[in-house]
Design an enzyme around this catalytic site. Structure first.
Site, PDB file in Angstrom:
ATOM      1  N   LYS A   1       0.822  -1.221   0.000  1.00  0.00           N
ATOM      2  CA  LYS A   1       0.000   0.000   0.000  1.00  0.00           C
ATOM      3  C   LYS A   1       0.851   1.263   0.000  1.00  0.00           C
ATOM      4  CE  LYS A   1      -4.386  -1.768   1.468  1.00  0.00           C
ATOM      5  NZ  LYS A   1      -5.575  -1.668   2.258  1.00  0.00           N
TER       6      LYS A   1
ATOM      7  N   LYS B   1      -5.140  -9.695  -6.199  1.00  0.00           N
ATOM      8  CA  LYS B   1      -6.309  -9.779  -5.318  1.00  0.00           C
ATOM      9  C   LYS B   1      -7.446  -8.869  -5.812  1.00  0.00           C
ATOM     10  CE  LYS B   1      -6.613  -7.472  -1.262  1.00  0.00           C
ATOM     11  NZ  LYS B   1      -7.087  -7.147   0.091  1.00  0.00           N
TER      12      LYS B   1
ATOM     13  N   LYS C   1     -10.975  -3.204  -3.492  1.00  0.00           N
ATOM     14  CA  LYS C   1     -11.804  -2.000  -3.658  1.00  0.00           C
ATOM     15  C   LYS C   1     -11.044  -0.918  -4.397  1.00  0.00           C
ATOM     16  CE  LYS C   1     -13.606  -2.420   1.044  1.00  0.00           C
ATOM     17  NZ  LYS C   1     -12.605  -2.475   2.104  1.00  0.00           N
TER      18      LYS C   1
HETATM   19  N1  AQP Z   1      -9.957 -10.449  -2.564  1.00  0.00           N
HETATM   20  C1  AQP Z   1     -10.304 -10.890  -1.382  1.00  0.00           C
HETATM   21  N2  AQP Z   1     -10.556 -12.205  -1.175  1.00  0.00           N
HETATM   22  C2  AQP Z   1     -10.929 -12.669   0.037  1.00  0.00           C
HETATM   23  N3  AQP Z   1     -11.093 -11.882   1.108  1.00  0.00           N
HETATM   24  C3  AQP Z   1     -10.859 -10.571   0.948  1.00  0.00           C
HETATM   25  N4  AQP Z   1     -10.927  -9.530   1.809  1.00  0.00           N
HETATM   26  C4  AQP Z   1     -10.588  -8.389   1.160  1.00  0.00           C
HETATM   27  N5  AQP Z   1     -10.297  -8.656  -0.111  1.00  0.00           N
HETATM   28  C5  AQP Z   1     -10.442 -10.005  -0.281  1.00  0.00           C
HETATM   29  C6  AQP Z   1     -11.323  -9.660   3.187  1.00  0.00           C
HETATM   30  O1  AQP Z   1     -12.381  -8.749   3.443  1.00  0.00           O
HETATM   31  C7  AQP Z   1     -12.288  -8.316   4.797  1.00  0.00           C
HETATM   32  C8  AQP Z   1     -12.403  -6.848   4.837  1.00  0.00           C
HETATM   33  O2  AQP Z   1     -11.326  -6.248   4.156  1.00  0.00           O
HETATM   34  P1  AQP Z   1     -11.043  -4.712   4.368  1.00  0.00           P
HETATM   35  O3  AQP Z   1     -11.971  -3.907   3.593  1.00  0.00           O
HETATM   36  O4  AQP Z   1     -11.017  -4.392   5.793  1.00  0.00           O
HETATM   37  O5  AQP Z   1      -9.568  -4.528   3.860  1.00  0.00           O
HETATM   38  P2  AQP Z   1      -8.798  -4.968   2.596  1.00  0.00           P
HETATM   39  O6  AQP Z   1      -8.320  -6.367   2.774  1.00  0.00           O
HETATM   40  O7  AQP Z   1      -7.766  -3.932   2.435  1.00  0.00           O
HETATM   41  O8  AQP Z   1      -9.870  -4.908   1.417  1.00  0.00           O
HETATM   42  P3  AQP Z   1      -9.653  -4.437  -0.056  1.00  0.00           P
HETATM   43  O9  AQP Z   1     -10.906  -4.653  -0.810  1.00  0.00           O
HETATM   44  O10 AQP Z   1      -8.429  -5.023  -0.666  1.00  0.00           O
HETATM   45  O11 AQP Z   1      -9.489  -2.880   0.102  1.00  0.00           O
HETATM   46  P4  AQP Z   1      -8.357  -1.951  -0.416  1.00  0.00           P
HETATM   47  O12 AQP Z   1      -8.439  -1.991  -1.909  1.00  0.00           O
HETATM   48  O13 AQP Z   1      -8.775  -0.609   0.162  1.00  0.00           O
HETATM   49  O14 AQP Z   1      -7.076  -2.463   0.103  1.00  0.00           O
HETATM   50  C9  AQP Z   1     -10.971  -8.839   5.345  1.00  0.00           C
HETATM   51  O15 AQP Z   1     -11.233  -9.977   6.151  1.00  0.00           O
HETATM   52  C10 AQP Z   1     -10.205  -9.227   4.127  1.00  0.00           C
HETATM   53  O16 AQP Z   1      -9.333 -10.315   4.391  1.00  0.00           O
END
Ligand code: AQP
Length: 354
Positions: free
Chosen positions: A115, A217, A220
Site C-alpha cells: 500500500k 487480489k 476495492k
Molecule cells: N480479494 C479478497 N478475497 C478474500 N477476502 C478478501 N478480503 C478483502 N479482499 C479479499 C477480506 O475482506 C475483509 C475486509 O477487508 P477490508 O476492507 O477491511 O480490507 P482490505 O483487505 O484492504 O480490502 P480491499 O478490498 O483489498 O481494500 P483496499 O483496496 O482498500 O485495500 C478482510 O477480512 C479481508 O481479508
C-alpha cells in the site's frame, strides 16, 4: 485447565464499495459463525484513515458496510455490530501495543509495502501502525477467533506475537492480579492475559482474485471496476463483468490439479464453489471438460441468485440511515462496556493509577 471463552471478532474498512472478495472472504463467514458463537463485527472506520485521510462520504461508507452486514444476515441484537470510532478503547490499547510491537516486526508486513508503494517516506504513520490497531481491535475483547480473507493472515500472526510478548513481559503482574487464564502454547501451559487468536481462513475462495488478472487480489482500490463484482452491482453489471472476465482458451479440467498454472480458471471455479457452498472438486465434477462459454452463464446465474437479495436489502436499509445509526449506537454502547473492562485490567497490569 481453564480456557478463554470462544469469541469471534472481525472488521471491515469503510473504504469503498464492498466486493465479492469481501463477501466470500469475510462477511459470509461472519453470518455462518453467528449460529454457534458470540460474535462482534466492526466497521473499522479508524483504519480507513490510514491510506487516505479525507473521505467526502465517510458516513455513507460506514452505513453502507453496516447495511451489508445486516443484509447478509447478521443479527445485531444477538451479536454486536458497531463502528470502531465510537469505542475509543481500541485506540488506547493500540497505543500500548505500539509500545509492545517491535519495528522489525512491522517492517515485515507485506500489506504496508504494497500500500505504501515506492514512496514510503510519504506513507502515513497510521498505515505503518495499522496491524497494531488491528491487534487491539481483536484483543480489546480478548476475542479468540477471527474470520478473514487470506490477505490478513500475516496481520493475525502479528496479533499473536503482540499478545505473546505482552503476556510474557507482564507475566509477573498478571499472575498476582489473577487476571490471566491458563492457555496451552504448544505443549506448555501458560498463564496469559491475552489469547492466541486463531484465524479462520478456510473455504474454496480464501483469496478472491481480480476478474482481469488472476494473480492480483480483488480489491476495492483497483482502478478498474471490471476487476471486481461490487455488492451494489445490478444484475446487468454482474453479467457483463463475468462475461468479460479474463480466461484462457482451454476447457475446464476434471480434477483440481488441472487448475494449476491457470489462475483465472482457478479463480472462477473457486468463486463458483464458494457461492454454491461446494468444493472445487464438486464444481469440476459437474463442469470438467466444458468451455467457459458454458461455465460463465452458469456462474452469472449463480452470482445473481446469491447476491441479488443482499443488494436489494442493502438498498432498502440505506434508505433509512437513522435506523442504521441506531444499530451502530446500540452496538457501540455494548462494545464499550466490554472494552472498558479489558482496559481497566490492562491499566492495572501495567500499573497506571486510576
Ligand atoms: N480479494 C479478497 N478475497 C478474500 N477476502 C478478501 N478480503 C478483502 N479482499 C479479499 C477480506 O475482506 C475483509 C475486509 O477487508 P477490508 O476492507 O477491511 O480490507 P482490505 O483487505 O484492504 O480490502 P480491499 O478490498 O483489498 O481494500 P483496499 O483496496 O482498500 O485495500 C478482510 O477480512 C479481508 O481479508
Amino acid at each position: 485447565m481453564t480456557e478463554f471463552k470462544p469469541l469471534v471478532f472481525s472488521g471491515v474498512q469503510p473504504t469503498g464499495n464492498l466486493h465479492l472478495g469481501n463477501y466470500l472472504g469475510a462477511i459470509r463467514k461472519f453470518v455462518a459463525l453467528q449460529e454457534n458463537n458470540d460474535c462482534i463485527y466492526c466497521v473499522v472506520d479508524m483504519h480507513a484513515l490510514t491510506a487516505q485521510l479525507v473521505h467526502e462520504d465517510m458516513a455513507t461508507q460506514i452505513r453502507s458496510i453496516t447495511a451489508a452486514f445486516l443484509a447478509a444476515g447478521i443479527d445485531p441484537e444477538k451479536h454486536i455490530v458497531f463502528n470502531q470510532s465510537q469505542v475509543p478503547q481500541h485506540a488506547e490499547l493500540a497505543w500500548i501495543f505500539n509500545c509492545v510491537a517491535r519495528i522489525g516486526w512491522m517492517n515485515r508486513m507485506t500489506q504496508f509495502k504494497d500500500k505504501a508503494g515506492k514512496d514510503r517516506e510519504q506513507a502515513s504513520l497510521g498505515l505503518y501502525a495499522y496491524p497494531s490497531l488491528m491487534a487491539a481491535d481483536i484483543l480489546v475483547y480478548r476475542a479468540t477467533h477471527v474470520p478473514v480473507g487470506d490477505d490478513q493472515k500475516q496481520h493475525l500472526e502479528l496479533a499473536r506475537d503482540i499478545a505473546m510478548k505482552f503476556n510474557m513481559d507482564f507475566h509477573d503482574k498478571i499472575v498476582p492480579t489473577g487476571l490471566g487464564i491458563d492457555i496451552k502454547v504448544g505443549e506448555e501451559p501458560v498463564h496469559a492475559y491475552f489469547p492466541m487468536v486463531e484465524p479462520l481462513i478456510d473455504g474454496p475462495a480464501p483469496r478472491v482474485m481480480s476478474l482481469k488478472d488472476g494473480t492480483k487480489k480483488m480489491s476495492k482500490s483497483d482502478p478498474s471496476d471490471l476487476s471486481r463484482i461490487n455488492l451494489m452491482d445490478d444484475q446487468d453489471a454482474i453479467a457483463k463483468k463475468i462475461r468479460k472476465a479474463k480466461t484462457d482458451p482451454d476447457a475446464l479440467p476434471s480434477e483440481v490439479d488441472g487448475l494449476k498454472g491457470r489462475p483465472e480458471a482457478d479463480n472462477l471455479v473457486g468463486i463458483f464453489a464458494a457461492l454454491a457452498d461446494k468444493s472445487k472438486a464438486e464444481v469440476l465434477s459437474e463442469f470438467g471438460g466444458q468451455q467457459f462459454s458454458v461455465f460463465k452463464p452458469a456462474l452469472i446465474d449463480l452470482a445473481i441468485e446469491v447476491l441479488a437479495p443482499i443488494t436489494t436489502e442493502m438498498r432498502r436499509l440505506m434508505e433509512d440511515p437513522g435506523h442504521i445509526d441506531a444499530v451502530l449506537r446500540d452496538g457501540s454502547a455494548r462494545a464499550r462496556v466490554r472494552a472498558e473492562k479489558t482496559m481497566n485490567e490492562v491499566r492495572d497490569i501495567i500499573g497506571f493509577v486510576r
